[in-house]
Design a protein around this motif. Sequence first.
Motif, mmCIF file in Angstrom:
data_model
loop_
_atom_site.group_PDB
_atom_site.id
_atom_site.type_symbol
_atom_site.label_atom_id
_atom_site.label_comp_id
_atom_site.label_asym_id
_atom_site.label_seq_id
_atom_site.Cartn_x
_atom_site.Cartn_y
_atom_site.Cartn_z
ATOM 1 N N SER A 35 0.823 -1.211 0.000
ATOM 2 C CA SER A 35 0.000 0.000 0.000
ATOM 3 C C SER A 35 0.856 1.260 0.000
ATOM 4 C CB SER A 35 -0.927 0.013 1.214
ATOM 5 O OG SER A 35 -0.180 -0.025 2.426
ATOM 6 N N GLU A 70 1.310 -11.818 1.614
ATOM 7 C CA GLU A 70 1.706 -11.265 0.322
ATOM 8 C C GLU A 70 1.326 -9.799 0.163
ATOM 9 O OE1 GLU A 70 1.587 -15.267 -2.488
ATOM 10 O OE2 GLU A 70 -0.069 -13.808 -2.606
ATOM 11 N N ALA A 71 0.882 -9.157 1.238
ATOM 12 C CA ALA A 71 0.518 -7.748 1.163
ATOM 13 C C ALA A 71 1.673 -6.834 1.552
ATOM 14 C CB ALA A 71 -0.678 -7.459 2.075
ATOM 15 N N SER A 72 2.809 -7.417 1.861
ATOM 16 C CA SER A 72 3.984 -6.629 2.224
ATOM 17 C C SER A 72 5.239 -7.399 1.836
ATOM 18 C CB SER A 72 4.000 -6.322 3.730
ATOM 19 O OG SER A 72 4.070 -7.524 4.480
ATOM 20 N N TRP A 93 -2.271 -7.658 -5.417
ATOM 21 C CA TRP A 93 -2.675 -7.119 -4.109
ATOM 22 C C TRP A 93 -3.806 -6.103 -4.275
ATOM 23 C CZ3 TRP A 93 -2.244 -1.884 -3.006
ATOM 24 C CH2 TRP A 93 -2.652 -1.525 -1.716
ATOM 25 N N SER A 94 -3.694 -5.207 -5.271
ATOM 26 C CA SER A 94 -4.697 -4.151 -5.450
ATOM 27 C C SER A 94 -6.062 -4.720 -5.824
ATOM 28 C CB SER A 94 -4.238 -3.148 -6.516
ATOM 29 O OG SER A 94 -4.231 -3.737 -7.803
ATOM 30 N N ALA A 96 -4.160 -11.008 -3.064
ATOM 31 C CA ALA A 96 -2.951 -11.391 -2.330
ATOM 32 C C ALA A 96 -3.296 -12.393 -1.237
ATOM 33 C CB ALA A 96 -2.287 -10.158 -1.718
ATOM 34 N N THR A 145 2.925 -8.340 -8.673
ATOM 35 C CA THR A 145 2.630 -8.528 -7.253
ATOM 36 C C THR A 145 1.724 -7.427 -6.735
ATOM 37 O OG1 THR A 145 4.775 -9.615 -6.938
ATOM 38 C CG2 THR A 145 3.674 -8.783 -4.963
ATOM 39 N N TRP A 146 2.011 -6.185 -7.119
ATOM 40 C CA TRP A 146 1.211 -5.049 -6.667
ATOM 41 C C TRP A 146 -0.208 -5.125 -7.227
ATOM 42 C CZ3 TRP A 146 -1.700 -1.072 -8.460
ATOM 43 C CH2 TRP A 146 -1.969 -0.028 -7.571
#
Length: 201
Positions: free
Chosen positions: A119, A175-177, A166-167, A171, A162-163
């Motif tokens: 984020s 996998e959110a960081s 997540w968006s 994720a 990856t981003w």
Amino acid sequence: TTRRPPSAVRARDDPPPPLAGHRGPRPGGAVPRGVRVSRHHANRGSALEGLLDLVHARYSARGAYCQRNPTAWRVVGREGATVRVVPGAKSPPDYLVAVDGCAWLLEAKQTARATWPLSGLEPHQAAAFDRWCSVSNRHGAGVVLMLGGRTYWLDWSWLGATWRAWSRGEARRGEASIGPADLRLRVECAGGDWMSVAGRP
């Protein structure tokens, strides 16, 4: 495809001119006199950006074109003659670097936490990376991340997927960081020298 290390920067008599109409940031990225940055934002990324400014000065001396994009400030209050500001919501990625026929957009991210949350990259910054990379196969993008006092190159070729996952809320747990245990962080760039590990777009 296998990435090749960038070739030596060719010496040039004169660096490329700045982009048309671009006035550039104040020296050191300072805000105007009489303007105070909100404490919440004052030191966010400042150590990493200072390090990258030194690294890019070395790149420039060897012929690269390195542009630090100015931050768009938003006024949030006034105290007498002092204006209090925070970074605007739509600031562009921090740096544009071009050398040897290739060009990168970079975003500098720094955290004191054990992990960096995805984020931390704003949607408009991710969109800028996508647009930039779609223009030419000689365009690249990525995040230079300072985590635990060490710097890493996160290439958009994998970070983008990856981003986006997540968006979209896809994720999985963990996998959110991104943290030091993530194998993708093995792309360490000592001293912020990201070009030594980025290869070619």
